[in-house]
Design a protein around this motif. Structure first.
Motif, short mmCIF file in Angstrom:
data_model
loop_
_atom_site.label_atom_id
_atom_site.label_comp_id
_atom_site.label_asym_id
_atom_site.label_seq_id
_atom_site.Cartn_x
_atom_site.Cartn_y
_atom_site.Cartn_z
N UNK A 128 0.86 -1.18 0.00
CA UNK A 128 0.00 0.00 0.00
C UNK A 128 0.90 1.23 0.00
N UNK A 129 0.31 2.38 -0.26
CA UNK A 129 1.08 3.63 -0.28
C UNK A 129 1.83 3.81 1.04
N UNK A 130 1.15 3.55 2.14
CA UNK A 130 1.77 3.74 3.46
C UNK A 130 2.95 2.81 3.70
N UNK A 131 3.00 1.67 3.00
CA UNK A 131 4.09 0.71 3.18
C UNK A 131 5.32 1.01 2.31
N UNK A 132 5.18 1.94 1.38
CA UNK A 132 6.32 2.31 0.54
C UNK A 132 7.35 3.05 1.38
N UNK A 133 8.63 3.01 0.98
CA UNK A 133 9.64 3.75 1.73
C UNK A 133 9.30 5.25 1.79
N UNK A 134 9.70 5.89 2.87
CA UNK A 134 9.40 7.30 3.07
C UNK A 134 9.88 8.15 1.90
N UNK A 135 11.04 7.86 1.38
CA UNK A 135 11.58 8.65 0.27
C UNK A 135 10.64 8.60 -0.95
N UNK A 136 10.06 7.45 -1.21
CA UNK A 136 9.13 7.30 -2.33
C UNK A 136 7.86 8.10 -2.06
N UNK A 137 7.31 7.96 -0.87
CA UNK A 137 6.09 8.71 -0.53
C UNK A 137 6.32 10.21 -0.60
N UNK A 138 7.45 10.67 -0.07
CA UNK A 138 7.74 12.10 -0.07
C UNK A 138 7.93 12.64 -1.48
N UNK A 139 8.62 11.88 -2.33
CA UNK A 139 8.82 12.32 -3.71
C UNK A 139 7.49 12.39 -4.46
N UNK A 140 6.63 11.39 -4.27
CA UNK A 140 5.32 11.40 -4.92
C UNK A 140 4.51 12.60 -4.44
N UNK A 141 4.55 12.87 -3.16
CA UNK A 141 3.81 14.02 -2.62
C UNK A 141 4.35 15.33 -3.18
N UNK A 142 5.68 15.43 -3.34
CA UNK A 142 6.27 16.63 -3.93
C UNK A 142 5.80 16.85 -5.35
N UNK A 143 5.76 15.79 -6.13
CA UNK A 143 5.25 15.90 -7.51
C UNK A 143 3.78 16.31 -7.49
N UNK A 144 3.01 15.70 -6.62
CA UNK A 144 1.59 16.00 -6.53
C UNK A 144 1.34 17.45 -6.07
N UNK A 145 2.20 17.96 -5.19
CA UNK A 145 2.06 19.35 -4.72
C UNK A 145 2.03 20.34 -5.88
N UNK A 146 2.77 20.04 -6.94
CA UNK A 146 2.90 20.95 -8.08
C UNK A 146 2.05 20.48 -9.25
N UNK A 147 1.12 19.59 -8.99
CA UNK A 147 0.17 19.10 -9.99
C UNK A 147 0.87 18.39 -11.15
N UNK A 148 1.89 17.58 -10.82
CA UNK A 148 2.52 16.75 -11.84
C UNK A 148 1.48 15.83 -12.47
N UNK A 149 1.64 15.56 -13.74
CA UNK A 149 0.66 14.78 -14.48
C UNK A 149 1.19 13.39 -14.82
N UNK A 150 0.26 12.48 -15.05
CA UNK A 150 0.58 11.11 -15.48
C UNK A 150 1.68 10.50 -14.62
N UNK A 151 1.48 10.54 -13.34
CA UNK A 151 2.43 10.04 -12.36
C UNK A 151 2.41 8.51 -12.33
N UNK A 152 3.59 7.91 -12.50
CA UNK A 152 3.73 6.46 -12.53
C UNK A 152 4.86 6.05 -11.59
N UNK A 153 4.61 5.00 -10.84
CA UNK A 153 5.63 4.41 -9.97
C UNK A 153 6.00 3.06 -10.55
N UNK A 154 7.29 2.86 -10.85
CA UNK A 154 7.81 1.59 -11.35
C UNK A 154 8.57 0.92 -10.22
#
Length: 128
Positions: free
Chosen positions: A4-30
């Motif tokens: 789940x999102x909460x189980x991902x490493x903190x660095x991954x969650x923080x980076x995704x949140x940073x992208x989302x803060x600026x309305x990044x589009x088509x966000x994909x996690x590999x």
């Protein structure tokens, strides 16, 4: 990917949140952890509509990761032109593209063997 999102490493969650803060589009996690030739554990890929937005996303990712995961990038490339900014945190690499550059380099195609999740703009999904 079964975490789940909460189980991902903190660095991954923080980076995704940073992208989302600026309305990044088509966000994909590999998730590259299961691949023999992987260069890291995770790729985060997102796109922006302008160089200004790419730079803003890079700044937001840098700030969130520094504050929330107490980490800084080992290496950053592309900030001068901002068509593709790569932020290498060793275990996680963040790729921030303008739309045309993302289509040209096609990272998702190159790493098609990796499980991927297209995250909604809010990214708050439980089945990541």
């Amino acid at each position: 990917m079964t975490a789940t999102f909460a189980e991902l490493p903190q660095i991954v969650r923080s980076a995704i949140e940073g992208v989302s803060d600026i309305k990044g589009e088509n966000l994909v996690l590999l998730d590259l952890r299961g691949l023999d030739n992987a260069v890291c554990d995770f790729f985060i890929v997102a796109e922006a509509q302008s160089t200004t937005q790419v730079n803003a996303m890079a700044d937001a990712v840098h700030k969130r990761v520094r504050e929330e995961a107490n980490d800084k990038p080992w290496h950053v490339e592309g900030a001068q032109h901002s068509e593709w900014v790569l932020m290498d945190y060793v275990s996680t690499v963040v790729h921030l593209f303008q739309r045309e550059a993302r289509a040209f380099y096609d990272l998702e195609g190159l790493w098609a063997d990796a499980p991927s999740v297209a995250l909604p703009q809010q990214y708050l999904v439980e089945a990541v």
